[in-house]
Design a protein around this motif. Structure first.
Motif, PDB file in Angstrom:
ATOM      1  N   HIS A 191      11.182  -7.624  10.555  1.00 25.66           N
ATOM      2  CA  HIS A 191      10.072  -6.424  11.070  1.00 25.66           C
ATOM      3  C   HIS A 191      10.617  -4.851  11.375  1.00 25.66           C
ATOM      4  N   HIS A 192       9.511  -4.275  10.786  1.00 24.99           N
ATOM      5  CA  HIS A 192      10.093  -2.700  10.780  1.00 24.99           C
ATOM      6  C   HIS A 192       8.813  -2.232  12.049  1.00 24.99           C
ATOM      7  N   PRO A 193       8.320  -1.683  13.100  1.00 24.72           N
ATOM      8  CA  PRO A 193       7.733  -1.367  13.894  1.00 24.72           C
ATOM      9  C   PRO A 193       7.235   0.772  13.175  1.00 24.72           C
ATOM     10  N   TYR A 194       8.646   0.547  12.752  1.00 24.58           N
ATOM     11  CA  TYR A 194       8.276   2.497  12.768  1.00 24.58           C
ATOM     12  C   TYR A 194       7.587   3.435  10.825  1.00 24.58           C
ATOM     13  N   ALA A 195       6.867   2.457  10.661  1.00 26.97           N
ATOM     14  CA  ALA A 195       5.900   2.625   9.581  1.00 26.97           C
ATOM     15  C   ALA A 195       4.898   1.512   8.693  1.00 26.97           C
ATOM     16  N   PHE A 196       4.213   1.238   9.044  1.00 27.16           N
ATOM     17  CA  PHE A 196       3.578   0.546   8.602  1.00 27.16           C
ATOM     18  C   PHE A 196       1.764   1.360   8.007  1.00 27.16           C
TER      19      PHE A 196
ATOM     20  N   PHE B  42       0.868  -1.267   0.298  1.00 30.46           N
ATOM     21  CA  PHE B  42       0.179  -0.038  -0.423  1.00 30.46           C
ATOM     22  C   PHE B  42       0.834   1.328   0.360  1.00 30.46           C
ATOM     23  N   ASP B  43       2.199   0.915   0.444  1.00 26.89           N
ATOM     24  CA  ASP B  43       2.507   2.380   0.621  1.00 26.89           C
ATOM     25  C   ASP B  43       4.096   2.347  -0.478  1.00 26.89           C
ATOM     26  N   TYR B  44       3.357   2.859  -1.978  1.00 27.13           N
ATOM     27  CA  TYR B  44       3.821   3.442  -2.970  1.00 27.13           C
ATOM     28  C   TYR B  44       5.388   4.285  -2.954  1.00 27.13           C
ATOM     29  N   LYS B  45       6.640   3.756  -3.591  1.00 25.54           N
ATOM     30  CA  LYS B  45       7.493   4.836  -3.501  1.00 25.54           C
ATOM     31  C   LYS B  45       8.731   4.075  -4.324  1.00 25.54           C
TER      32      LYS B  45
ATOM     33  N   GLU C  75       1.571   9.729   6.692  1.00 22.21           N
ATOM     34  CA  GLU C  75       2.390   9.761   5.189  1.00 22.21           C
ATOM     35  C   GLU C  75       4.050   9.020   5.816  1.00 22.21           C
ATOM     36  N   SER C  76       4.867   8.402   5.328  1.00 22.94           N
ATOM     37  CA  SER C  76       5.918   7.483   5.092  1.00 22.94           C
ATOM     38  C   SER C  76       6.926   8.847   4.848  1.00 22.94           C
ATOM     39  N   ASP C  77       8.418   8.423   5.024  1.00 21.74           N
ATOM     40  CA  ASP C  77       9.491   8.754   4.458  1.00 21.74           C
ATOM     41  C   ASP C  77       9.849   8.242   3.346  1.00 21.74           C
TER      42      ASP C  77
ATOM     43  N   LEU D 173      15.889  -2.818  -1.126  1.00 21.80           N
ATOM     44  CA  LEU D 173      14.627  -2.920  -1.372  1.00 21.80           C
ATOM     45  C   LEU D 173      13.494  -2.016  -2.139  1.00 21.80           C
ATOM     46  N   PRO D 174      13.167  -1.996  -2.977  1.00 23.35           N
ATOM     47  CA  PRO D 174      12.260  -1.562  -3.554  1.00 23.35           C
ATOM     48  C   PRO D 174      11.150  -2.119  -3.599  1.00 23.35           C
ATOM     49  N   HIS D 175      10.085  -1.726  -3.595  1.00 24.91           N
ATOM     50  CA  HIS D 175       9.268  -3.212  -4.270  1.00 24.91           C
ATOM     51  C   HIS D 175       9.248  -3.678  -5.341  1.00 24.91           C
TER      52      HIS D 175
END
Length: 491
Positions: free
Chosen positions: A412-417, A82-85, A434-436, A119-121
């Motif tokens: 695991h990534h708890p800082y933005a999801f 869902f978080d397209y970068k 938003e995330s960075d 590693l991008p999407h």
């Protein structure tokens, strides 16, 4: 009765019972009489057709009456879903800048890895609906209902391992022992069903899953609340509940007489010890008896139209599948169940992201979207809150060798999801927070776990600061001493 009054009442019960014999049955069976329609129901703003709950709840008119929580156990990779970068592609294989990484901690699987390579999407993305929400190509059904969804892309938590992180989301603490969200909800608001539990739990894991997590009972525990508020787990095979069928040679009439006699024995025991768990035992025996009649109808999918079954996908009739549980969730709230919790394991992609991720999307995409569509078609979505999300996300850096595409993984990534919600007073077609540029840190409108909990309770008409229970000398609540309602999410 507020918690202080409840505590005072409990402290004087021994004295009361030593002087009054007739009061024993009246109090011990009060809940039964209410469930049978013979006693007074809960009073309050939304008391019609309500069984149990506190007299002063809801605190204000609710927008949601029911909750269905589709908890994706293991940590779905937000960056791949869902978080397209797209700008990350230019950094493929490079180290994440130290300014982004900071001093963040991760699981032991990558904590000691010095070079954290981007590693991008690895999936395609598409915009959907009038809202223009970006959703990955593996989730076309969820994408098709994007205008009904509210994506929260700024979720963050302090927990970095699975069990503590799930426990935190569901109970407000990383350590087991506190009541889960479903237990708090049924304690405060009761239920609209008198022949099914107010809080039901179902679990599933994909047939091909190789990274499933354990489902711990404390995820749906009542903690220090009376145990009658604990979630009732429906099994994934055979009878949904053990001993649903009477033993051979025992008729329903004989069972009724047995329970009546057992209730009298428990009343006598209660009059001697004043243990509230004895009341729980009486009410739960009665509920089990009622479920013998209600559950067979609940699980009879023959009454569903072929179109409805097809909407949930090919696994819908396989008991124990995520699709089956999603349809069951709709049937449960349709019958008045207050809180339904559906766990699906298989999202722990440390070294099989390139294979298992697509399988998980395939098995959860269509049923998740179908549930929202089905509720909407039946006029149930407006007062049913649907929640979809995991305990955290996955890292934008790779775990493993970036050249070995068959063993790609993310930690695991708890800082933005990302979490999404639908119905029940949530603003549809919204992307919040938003995330960075690396989907690593929250840069706008952060939402923490306690904010999320406060918002869910608010939608149910509950002030999270006022729903408390006295335990070990202080008033506890789901949000502990934190949490703010995220008002921009409300319709």
């Amino acid at each position: 009765m507020n918690p202080d009054q409840q505590r005072a009442a409990y402290l004087t019960r021994r004295q009361f019972f030593s002087k009054t014999a007739t009061g024993v049955g009246a109090i011990a069976l009060g809940d039964l009489l209410t469930r049978n329609g013979l006693g007074a129901m809960a009073t309050g703003a939304n008391a019609a057709h309500r069984f149990g709950g506190l007299a002063d709840l809801p605190h204000f008119p609710p927008k949601a009456k029911h909750v269905i929580y589709l908890l994706q156990n293991g940590g779905p990779p937000h960056l791949d879903m869902f978080d397209y970068k797209p700008q990350m592609e230019q950094f493929r294989g490079q180290e994440i800048p130290a300014s982004v990484l900071g001093d963040k901690r991760f699981s032991t699987m990558t904590a000691g890895v010095k070079k954290k390579l981007v590693l991008p999407h690895f999936t395609g993305f598409k915009q959907y609906g009038k809202s223009g929400a970006w959703v990955c190509d593996f989730l076309p059904h969820i994408g098709s209902i994007a205008d009904d969804l509210c994506f929260v892309k700024s979720m963050h938590t302090g927990a970095v391992n699975h069990a503590p992180a799930i426990c935190f989301f569901l109970t407000g603490a990383e350590q087991p022992g506190r009541p889960s969200m479903g237990a708090w909800t049924t304690y405060g608001l009761g239920t609209e069903s008198d022949d099914l539990p107010g809080f039901v739990v179902m679990t599933s894991r994909d047939k091909e899953a190789s990274c499933g997590q354990i489902f711990y009972d404390f995820y749906w525990s009542s903690g220090f609340l009376p145990s009658k508020y604990q979630g009732v787990q429906f099994r994934g095979s055979g009878d949904p509940v053990l001993y649903l069928s009477n033993p051979e040679g025992m008729s329903r009439e004989v069972r009724r007489g047995l329970l009546d006699d057992l209730a009298k024995l428990n009343e006598e025991h209660y009059s001697e010890f004043a243990d509230p768990e004895i009341q729980t035992r009486i009410t739960q025996y009665e509920m089990a008896y009622k479920m013998q009649a209600s559950v067979p109808d609940l699980i009879d999918f023959k009454k569903e139209s072929p179109e409805t079954l097809a909407m949930y996908g090919p696994d819908v009739t396989r008991q124990g599948s995520f699709a089956y549980n999603c349809l069951m969730a709709r049937r449960l709230v349709e019958r008045g169940v207050r809180f339904v919790q559906c766990f699906h394991a298989g999202w722990d992609h440390h070294n099989n992201l390139s294979t298992q991720f697509q399988i998980q999307c395939r098995d959860t995409d269509q049923p998740s979207a179908a549930l929202v569509q089905d509720l909407k078609q039946r006029g149930l979505l407006e007062d049913t809150l649907v929640i979809w999300g995991g305990e955290f996300g996955r890292t934008p850096f790779i775990q493993g060798d970036i050249t070995d595409t068959k063993r790609w993984g993310r930690d695991h990534h708890p800082y933005a999801f990302t979490t999404w919600m639908a119905g029940g007073g949530i603003k549809p077609g919204l992307s919040y927070g938003e995330s960075d540029d690396f989907a690593f840190n929250v840069v706008k409108d952060p939402v923490d776990v306690h904010d999320f909990q406060a918002t869910v309770l608010h939608l149910l008409g509950v002030d999270h600061e006022r729903l408390t229970f006295r335990f070990q000398g202080r008033q506890f609540r789901l949000t502990d001493v934190h949490g703010n309602v995220v008002k921009p999410l409300l319709s």
